[in-house]
Design an enzyme around this catalytic site. Sequence first.
Site, PDB file in Angstrom:
ATOM      1  N   ARG A  14     -10.034   0.270   8.198  1.00 63.41           N
ATOM      2  CA  ARG A  14      -9.699  -1.155   8.267  1.00 63.41           C
ATOM      3  C   ARG A  14     -10.571  -1.945   9.226  1.00 63.41           C
ATOM      4  O   ARG A  14     -10.295  -3.111   9.501  1.00 63.41           O
ATOM      5  CB  ARG A  14      -8.217  -1.395   8.484  1.00 63.41           C
TER       6      ARG A  14
ATOM      7  N   ARG B 290      -0.629  -9.170  13.157  1.00 60.79           N
ATOM      8  CA  ARG B 290      -1.255  -8.149  12.297  1.00 60.79           C
ATOM      9  C   ARG B 290      -2.014  -8.809  11.152  1.00 60.79           C
ATOM     10  O   ARG B 290      -3.102  -8.365  10.777  1.00 60.79           O
ATOM     11  CB  ARG B 290      -0.185  -7.194  11.746  1.00 60.79           C
TER      12      ARG B 290
ATOM     13  N   ARG C 241      11.210  -5.818   5.328  1.00 61.82           N
ATOM     14  CA  ARG C 241      11.069  -4.380   5.044  1.00 61.82           C
ATOM     15  C   ARG C 241      12.021  -3.544   5.904  1.00 61.82           C
ATOM     16  O   ARG C 241      12.273  -3.839   7.072  1.00 61.82           O
ATOM     17  CB  ARG C 241       9.640  -3.931   5.337  1.00 61.82           C
TER      18      ARG C 241
ATOM     19  N   LYS D 161       0.839  -1.212   0.000  1.00 62.14           N
ATOM     20  CA  LYS D 161       0.000   0.000   0.000  1.00 62.14           C
ATOM     21  C   LYS D 161       0.871   1.259   0.000  1.00 62.14           C
ATOM     22  O   LYS D 161       0.666   2.164  -0.803  1.00 62.14           O
ATOM     23  CB  LYS D 161      -0.940   0.019   1.222  1.00 62.14           C
TER      24      LYS D 161
ATOM     25  N   ARG E 175      11.031  -1.628  11.264  1.00 62.75           N
ATOM     26  CA  ARG E 175       9.926  -1.208  12.132  1.00 62.75           C
ATOM     27  C   ARG E 175       9.754  -2.211  13.257  1.00 62.75           C
ATOM     28  O   ARG E 175       9.881  -3.418  13.036  1.00 62.75           O
ATOM     29  CB  ARG E 175       8.625  -1.153  11.310  1.00 62.75           C
TER      30      ARG E 175
HETATM   31  P1  AP5 Z   1       4.722  -1.564   1.887  1.00 62.77           P
HETATM   32  O1  AP5 Z   1       4.453  -0.702   0.696  1.00 62.77           O
HETATM   33  O2  AP5 Z   1       5.404  -0.942   3.056  1.00 62.77           O
HETATM   34  O3  AP5 Z   1       3.379  -2.297   2.346  1.00 62.77           O
HETATM   35  P2  AP5 Z   1       2.125  -1.761   3.171  1.00 62.77           P
HETATM   36  O4  AP5 Z   1       0.923  -2.425   2.607  1.00 62.77           O
HETATM   37  O5  AP5 Z   1       2.141  -0.254   3.211  1.00 62.77           O
HETATM   38  O6  AP5 Z   1       2.468  -2.390   4.566  1.00 62.77           O
HETATM   39  P3  AP5 Z   1       2.282  -1.868   6.067  1.00 62.77           P
HETATM   40  O7  AP5 Z   1       2.900  -2.934   6.920  1.00 62.77           O
HETATM   41  O8  AP5 Z   1       2.799  -0.472   6.234  1.00 62.77           O
HETATM   42  O9  AP5 Z   1       0.776  -1.912   6.232  1.00 62.77           O
HETATM   43  P4  AP5 Z   1       0.042  -1.993   7.557  1.00 62.77           P
HETATM   44  O10 AP5 Z   1      -1.325  -1.808   7.061  1.00 62.77           O
HETATM   45  O11 AP5 Z   1       0.267  -3.168   8.412  1.00 62.77           O
HETATM   46  O12 AP5 Z   1       0.747  -0.873   8.429  1.00 62.77           O
HETATM   47  P5  AP5 Z   1       0.407   0.646   8.683  1.00 62.77           P
HETATM   48  O13 AP5 Z   1       1.658   1.396   8.655  1.00 62.77           O
HETATM   49  O14 AP5 Z   1      -0.723   1.089   7.825  1.00 62.77           O
HETATM   50  O15 AP5 Z   1       5.550  -2.851   1.360  1.00 62.77           O
HETATM   51  C1  AP5 Z   1       5.998  -3.843   2.259  1.00 62.77           C
HETATM   52  C2  AP5 Z   1       7.383  -4.368   1.787  1.00 62.77           C
HETATM   53  O16 AP5 Z   1       7.226  -5.049   0.539  1.00 62.77           O
HETATM   54  C3  AP5 Z   1       8.398  -3.251   1.518  1.00 62.77           C
HETATM   55  O17 AP5 Z   1       9.644  -3.696   1.926  1.00 62.77           O
HETATM   56  C4  AP5 Z   1       8.345  -3.020  -0.005  1.00 62.77           C
HETATM   57  O18 AP5 Z   1       9.578  -2.549  -0.514  1.00 62.77           O
HETATM   58  C5  AP5 Z   1       8.015  -4.438  -0.507  1.00 62.77           C
HETATM   59  N1  AP5 Z   1       7.164  -4.425  -1.705  1.00 62.77           N
HETATM   60  C6  AP5 Z   1       6.114  -3.606  -1.968  1.00 62.77           C
HETATM   61  N2  AP5 Z   1       5.531  -3.932  -3.141  1.00 62.77           N
HETATM   62  C7  AP5 Z   1       6.212  -5.010  -3.613  1.00 62.77           C
HETATM   63  C8  AP5 Z   1       6.076  -5.826  -4.785  1.00 62.77           C
HETATM   64  N3  AP5 Z   1       5.132  -5.599  -5.691  1.00 62.77           N
HETATM   65  N4  AP5 Z   1       6.947  -6.856  -4.929  1.00 62.77           N
HETATM   66  C9  AP5 Z   1       7.916  -7.101  -4.003  1.00 62.77           C
HETATM   67  N5  AP5 Z   1       8.095  -6.349  -2.888  1.00 62.77           N
HETATM   68  C10 AP5 Z   1       7.252  -5.335  -2.687  1.00 62.77           C
HETATM   69  O19 AP5 Z   1      -0.152   0.562  10.166  1.00 62.77           O
HETATM   70  C11 AP5 Z   1       0.703   0.263  11.254  1.00 62.77           C
HETATM   71  C12 AP5 Z   1      -0.120   0.162  12.515  1.00 62.77           C
HETATM   72  O20 AP5 Z   1      -0.825   1.422  12.758  1.00 62.77           O
HETATM   73  C13 AP5 Z   1      -1.236  -0.890  12.499  1.00 62.77           C
HETATM   74  O21 AP5 Z   1      -0.764  -2.179  12.818  1.00 62.77           O
HETATM   75  C14 AP5 Z   1      -2.164  -0.319  13.569  1.00 62.77           C
HETATM   76  O22 AP5 Z   1      -1.636  -0.555  14.841  1.00 62.77           O
HETATM   77  C15 AP5 Z   1      -2.115   1.186  13.304  1.00 62.77           C
HETATM   78  N6  AP5 Z   1      -3.124   1.604  12.339  1.00 62.77           N
HETATM   79  C16 AP5 Z   1      -2.903   2.106  11.089  1.00 62.77           C
HETATM   80  N7  AP5 Z   1      -4.063   2.378  10.478  1.00 62.77           N
HETATM   81  C17 AP5 Z   1      -5.048   2.046  11.353  1.00 62.77           C
HETATM   82  C18 AP5 Z   1      -6.467   2.067  11.272  1.00 62.77           C
HETATM   83  N8  AP5 Z   1      -7.116   2.489  10.185  1.00 62.77           N
HETATM   84  N9  AP5 Z   1      -7.162   1.648  12.362  1.00 62.77           N
HETATM   85  C19 AP5 Z   1      -6.523   1.221  13.480  1.00 62.77           C
HETATM   86  N10 AP5 Z   1      -5.192   1.143  13.607  1.00 62.77           N
HETATM   87  C20 AP5 Z   1      -4.445   1.556  12.549  1.00 62.77           C
END
Ligand code: AP5
Length: 214
Positions: A88, A171, A127, A13, A160
């Site tokens: 989410r 997660r 990552r 994402k 992270r």
């Molecule tokens: P990346 O692009 O970082 O993936 P992502 O989907 O953004 O992953 P996140 O782990 O950031 O998502 P998340 O939803 O768990 O965490 P968030 O920060 O939103 O890619 C991942 C890896 O893969 C990278 O190394 C990249 O280089 C590689 N990659 C990407 N595309 C690729 C491809 N096509 N091929 C190969 N490699 C690839 O949330 C963190 C925390 O915040 C949550 O756990 C929760 O505690 C809180 N939080 C956030 N939003 C909410 C909400 N709405 N409600 C409640 N709590 C929330």
Amino acid sequence: MKIILLGPPGAGKGTQAKLICEKYKLPHISTGDIFRKHILEETKLGILTKEFIRKGELVPDELTLSLVENRLREDDCKQGFLLDGFPRTINQAELIYDYLLSIDTYIHRVILLDVPSEVVFKRNTGRRICIDCGSTFHITYNPSKYKSKCSYCYGDIIQREDDKEETVLHRLKIYEEERDRLIKFFNTTKLLRIIYGNSPIEDVFKAVCSAIET
Ligand code: AP5
């Protein structure tokens, strides 16, 4: 253009959001990034949310919703925005839709990046992120040009805390518990497009752009 980007942790994402926002000139609203910034700056919200994020739990809906609503009121969101990782839970989805309707704002497209669990597990645990500009890398699939320094700003690259194996599994479990209900909800809006995200970054981006433009 107003876009919502969903998918499991590690679906890509953040990676796709960066490309989409550059191409369509949209502000990138990532709830995860905003929470991490508050934690780093030790704000009140950062102190309240730190433990949830460290353990891989969702931050309570009331904190998340007020954060998003406040951000959407800012001037740069008037013409469009990209919401990354929000909503989410079904509760977040229903409440944000009511809020957006109340301010005459309509979502243009909801994109869900679908990637198998075993793939996202490897993506999360490999990552690395830049502590200065937030850019994302992967030790194998998308390494930085300078190993432990960021390709874009030469900041330090770290893992992270919630990318440790056990926390990633937790997660993923939380995501899977809400996934079907979110899909059902967004299917009723007819805005949802599911994109297979287990392809090279540029190929996923092409599919995402096509889903946005059609
Ligand atoms: P990346 O692009 O970082 O993936 P992502 O989907 O953004 O992953 P996140 O782990 O950031 O998502 P998340 O939803 O768990 O965490 P968030 O920060 O939103 O890619 C991942 C890896 O893969 C990278 O190394 C990249 O280089 C590689 N990659 C990407 N595309 C690729 C491809 N096509 N091929 C190969 N490699 C690839 O949330 C963190 C925390 O915040 C949550 O756990 C929760 O505690 C809180 N939080 C956030 N939003 C909410 C909400 N709405 N409600 C409640 N709590 C929330």
